[in-house]
Write a protein that holds these residues in place. Sequence first.
Motif, PDB file in Angstrom:
ATOM      1  N   UNK A 439       0.855  -1.195   0.000  1.00 35.66           N
ATOM      2  CA  UNK A 439       0.000   0.000   0.000  1.00 35.66           C
ATOM      3  C   UNK A 439       0.884   1.237   0.000  1.00 35.66           C
ATOM      4  N   UNK A 440       0.658   2.116  -0.957  1.00 37.73           N
ATOM      5  CA  UNK A 440       1.370   3.398  -1.010  1.00 37.73           C
ATOM      6  C   UNK A 440       0.351   4.473  -0.699  1.00 37.73           C
ATOM      7  N   UNK A 441       0.399   4.965   0.545  1.00 35.02           N
ATOM      8  CA  UNK A 441      -0.654   5.870   1.047  1.00 35.02           C
ATOM      9  C   UNK A 441      -0.162   7.313   0.979  1.00 35.02           C
ATOM     10  N   UNK A 442      -0.939   8.211   0.308  1.00 34.45           N
ATOM     11  CA  UNK A 442      -0.502   9.611   0.185  1.00 34.45           C
ATOM     12  C   UNK A 442      -0.447  10.306   1.547  1.00 34.45           C
ATOM     13  N   UNK A 443       0.689  10.946   1.839  1.00 39.09           N
ATOM     14  CA  UNK A 443       0.850  11.789   3.031  1.00 39.09           C
ATOM     15  C   UNK A 443       1.485  13.093   2.572  1.00 39.09           C
ATOM     16  N   UNK A 444       1.569  14.054   3.475  1.00 38.92           N
ATOM     17  CA  UNK A 444       2.074  15.379   3.112  1.00 38.92           C
ATOM     18  C   UNK A 444       3.472  15.303   2.497  1.00 38.92           C
ATOM     19  N   UNK A 445       4.310  14.416   3.003  1.00 39.33           N
ATOM     20  CA  UNK A 445       5.704  14.339   2.554  1.00 39.33           C
ATOM     21  C   UNK A 445       5.884  13.450   1.326  1.00 39.33           C
ATOM     22  N   UNK A 446       4.837  12.836   0.822  1.00 38.65           N
ATOM     23  CA  UNK A 446       4.942  11.936  -0.336  1.00 38.65           C
ATOM     24  C   UNK A 446       4.069  10.719  -0.175  1.00 38.65           C
ATOM     25  N   UNK A 447       4.662   9.533  -0.203  1.00 40.07           N
ATOM     26  CA  UNK A 447       3.893   8.293  -0.092  1.00 40.07           C
ATOM     27  C   UNK A 447       4.433   7.446   1.060  1.00 40.07           C
ATOM     28  N   UNK A 448       3.519   6.993   1.925  1.00 41.40           N
ATOM     29  CA  UNK A 448       3.872   6.139   3.049  1.00 41.40           C
ATOM     30  C   UNK A 448       3.692   4.678   2.618  1.00 41.40           C
ATOM     31  N   UNK A 449       4.766   3.891   2.665  1.00 45.28           N
ATOM     32  CA  UNK A 449       4.712   2.500   2.225  1.00 45.28           C
ATOM     33  C   UNK A 449       4.334   1.572   3.374  1.00 45.28           C
ATOM     34  N   UNK A 450       3.321   0.735   3.132  1.00 45.53           N
ATOM     35  CA  UNK A 450       2.894  -0.264   4.122  1.00 45.53           C
ATOM     36  C   UNK A 450       2.765  -1.602   3.404  1.00 45.53           C
ATOM     37  N   UNK A 451       3.376  -2.658   3.965  1.00 43.61           N
ATOM     38  CA  UNK A 451       3.289  -4.001   3.378  1.00 43.61           C
ATOM     39  C   UNK A 451       2.479  -4.897   4.306  1.00 43.61           C
ATOM     40  N   UNK A 452       1.483  -5.580   3.718  1.00 43.89           N
ATOM     41  CA  UNK A 452       0.701  -6.551   4.484  1.00 43.89           C
ATOM     42  C   UNK A 452       0.963  -7.948   3.916  1.00 43.89           C
ATOM     43  N   UNK A 453       1.138  -8.933   4.790  1.00 44.57           N
ATOM     44  CA  UNK A 453       1.325 -10.315   4.347  1.00 44.57           C
ATOM     45  C   UNK A 453       0.139 -11.159   4.796  1.00 44.57           C
ATOM     46  N   UNK A 454      -0.468 -11.865   3.843  1.00 41.61           N
ATOM     47  CA  UNK A 454      -1.596 -12.748   4.151  1.00 41.61           C
ATOM     48  C   UNK A 454      -1.100 -14.194   4.236  1.00 41.61           C
ATOM     49  N   UNK A 455      -1.921 -15.063   4.878  1.00 42.78           N
ATOM     50  CA  UNK A 455      -1.512 -16.455   5.097  1.00 42.78           C
ATOM     51  C   UNK A 455      -1.836 -17.365   3.920  1.00 42.78           C
ATOM     52  N   UNK A 456      -2.926 -17.037   3.186  1.00 43.30           N
ATOM     53  CA  UNK A 456      -3.347 -17.937   2.106  1.00 43.30           C
ATOM     54  C   UNK A 456      -4.067 -17.162   1.006  1.00 43.30           C
ATOM     55  N   UNK A 457      -4.445 -17.887  -0.036  1.00 41.38           N
ATOM     56  CA  UNK A 457      -5.054 -17.264  -1.211  1.00 41.38           C
ATOM     57  C   UNK A 457      -6.385 -16.586  -0.890  1.00 41.38           C
ATOM     58  N   UNK A 458      -7.248 -17.279  -0.123  1.00 42.19           N
ATOM     59  CA  UNK A 458      -8.578 -16.732   0.165  1.00 42.19           C
ATOM     60  C   UNK A 458      -8.489 -15.448   0.980  1.00 42.19           C
ATOM     61  N   UNK A 459      -7.628 -15.460   1.984  1.00 35.92           N
ATOM     62  CA  UNK A 459      -7.457 -14.256   2.807  1.00 35.92           C
ATOM     63  C   UNK A 459      -6.916 -13.109   1.942  1.00 35.92           C
ATOM     64  N   UNK A 460      -5.938 -13.414   1.105  1.00 34.75           N
ATOM     65  CA  UNK A 460      -5.349 -12.397   0.231  1.00 34.75           C
ATOM     66  C   UNK A 460      -6.407 -11.810  -0.709  1.00 34.75           C
ATOM     67  N   UNK A 461      -7.223 -12.669  -1.326  1.00 33.63           N
ATOM     68  CA  UNK A 461      -8.229 -12.200  -2.296  1.00 33.63           C
ATOM     69  C   UNK A 461      -9.215 -11.241  -1.643  1.00 33.63           C
ATOM     70  N   UNK A 462      -9.658 -11.558  -0.409  1.00 32.27           N
ATOM     71  CA  UNK A 462     -10.627 -10.695   0.281  1.00 32.27           C
ATOM     72  C   UNK A 462     -10.016  -9.338   0.641  1.00 32.27           C
ATOM     73  N   UNK A 463      -8.804  -9.355   1.195  1.00 34.18           N
ATOM     74  CA  UNK A 463      -8.166  -8.111   1.631  1.00 34.18           C
ATOM     75  C   UNK A 463      -7.684  -7.280   0.437  1.00 34.18           C
ATOM     76  N   UNK A 464      -7.235  -7.952  -0.604  1.00 33.14           N
ATOM     77  CA  UNK A 464      -6.786  -7.244  -1.806  1.00 33.14           C
ATOM     78  C   UNK A 464      -7.965  -6.552  -2.489  1.00 33.14           C
ATOM     79  N   UNK A 465      -9.080  -7.268  -2.638  1.00 38.97           N
ATOM     80  CA  UNK A 465     -10.272  -6.696  -3.275  1.00 38.97           C
ATOM     81  C   UNK A 465     -10.788  -5.499  -2.476  1.00 38.97           C
ATOM     82  N   UNK A 466     -10.804  -5.627  -1.151  1.00 41.91           N
ATOM     83  CA  UNK A 466     -11.261  -4.523  -0.290  1.00 41.91           C
ATOM     84  C   UNK A 466     -10.340  -3.313  -0.434  1.00 41.91           C
TER      85      UNK A 466
END
Length: 676
Positions: A439-466
């Motif tokens: 996730x590259x989230x806009x902040x005043x100074x530019x972009x704040x990078x956040x990485x999320x790791x999911x455990x499996x395909x189903x969890x990833x698909x739900x969180x990615x789509x959201x």
Amino acid sequence: MISSSAYGSNTWELLVIVDHQCEEEQKEFTLRVTGDLHIGGVMLKLVEQIKVSQDWSDYALWWEQKKCWLLKTHWTLDKCGVQADAKLLFTTQHKMLRLRLPNMKTVRLKVSFSSVVFKAVSDICKILNIRRSEELSLLKQSEDTLRKKKKKDKNSKEVVTEDILNLCNSPTSSGLSASPGLYSKTMTPTYDPISGTPASSTITWFSDSPLTEQNCSILAFSHPNCSPEALAEMYQPRTLADKAKLNAGWLDSSRSLMEQGILEDDQLLLRFKYYTFFDLNPKYDAVRINQIYEQARWAILLEEIDCTEEEMLIFAALQYHVSKLSSSSETQDFTNESEVDEVEAALSNLEVTLEGGKSSNILDITDIPKLADYLRLVRPRRLSIKTIKPYWFVFKDTSISYFKNKESGQGEPIEKLNLKGCEVVPDVNVAAKKFGIKLLIPVAAGMNEVYLRCDNENQYARWMAASVLASKGKTMADSSYHPEVHKILSFLKMKNWTMSPQAASDPESIDMKPECFVSLRYTKKYKSKQLAARILEAHQNVSQMPLVEAKLRFIQAWQSLPEFGLSYYIVRFKGSKKEDVLGVSYNRLIRIDIATGDPITTWRFSTMKQWNVNWEIRQVGIEFDQNVSIAFTCLSADCKIIHEHIGGYIFLSTRSKDHNESLDEELFHKLTGGQE
């Protein structure tokens, strides 16, 4: 000699050159006229003086010095500003043009050189049976491309004659547009939805179209891939600056071909300029789907868009499958209702309005779903050491909050991330069981990078789509959430394969030529046998797909790439000394660091209030909500090109299925013209 009666009167001599099609040399004629003579009267006088009996209806006057057509026949010479020093050319409005299509085939047809490009492209698409002409435009080849081509021609000893499909009997040759009933929504399907071949019983309906059954198949089918040697000779952009050069050649849609220096029998590229493929329908869009597929295919092969090795193998497997089905005779004559349903089901998942129409999505405001689960948060540290910790994450509305554990989920979160306007980048390797979301989230100074790791395909698909929906300002209550989850899961399924002994010993793999299906980077990295084996592994998951569905899946996979739909321009922002890259997409603008390729800031079209051009200093200015305004000059192309690109996407967002297929051309020019 001037007669005594003419001398001292208000008449004067006007030189007109006649571009007669029957004769090789142009002839000059001198007319004695007055300033109050209208353009129609000038043409009448001229035809009387030529004394050749023929149909002159397609002829018009072109003013060479001013680079403009004199099409308003009721205007007088004085009103047009034509004086004795003017040189006019009496020539045909429709001329031959060579067009290189996305599938690299060249067609030759008559096109209006006096209509604005927007209208000319609409007429071209009617001839070629491509609906939604507003998504396409004409592109001049970049100098780098032509330079490489000339070098290749110089080195090659054999003279290669290009196979050109001649459509010179097109309806526009006589100044007429193609039949308006060509795309009637109530008509019988003109193509077999499975194979994409024309239905022979309906081909007679196209009596005013030069497309025969053979020509239809050339445009609607994917043909044998080019050799690795030919691929190596093609221009491949290496950097963001190279990619920006590709967009410098777009023609101005508000001016005619002749006004932009295009000559008869010149070659232009017909390309999808706007990546909002609206209302795709296999029943009517066999040519359109194939040309989108081909444009995507070449973008992958020439590395105009980046993808991972795993993704490259999926693209290779789908290309191999499409190539097999296109060349086999079996696809020509079988139709199965269940497979029609499969294709249409796949299409309903694929259908990419990309915020390009008035959404019919129904929001259930009373009960907005939420996601809650343990995910791992990856934080990059100095010296490239990463810390990975599990936290309890809650996704609600368009925000993600995370807590130390599930028990503390009712209290204050450690951090709350608002995803509206952020960039969402997949970070997936199915073989290694890695399912990450960047996730590259806009902040005043530019972009704040956040990485999320999911455990499996189903969890990833739900969180990615959201996350994807939240970046557009939508919640999981939106009706597109579940199709998005399904689309992600089907894409992951294609990536998940294991080698079977049967596939390894497939006799067809002997003639595969795997180098035709991957970019040069991978042909250098692997031996031919290794590539063939890996492509066959991936092919197992797509081997049962019908032809059109395979093409749609390829397009879908292309759309899933992080860089999909980005058109690059080199710009300099007001107040900045260094150059940046501006990425123009269907729903946002992205400022990108030209050296690293990292996004700096994102601005969404949904927050845009107005945009304009200062033509004196060639500067584009844009105002957004919350008193945010930007201004920049374009260094890699004319500022009109980038202004039209932005305005064009705004125009396409006004389309709706409820309207008939006629376009509001006036609105397009209003949004893209910049009040020049």
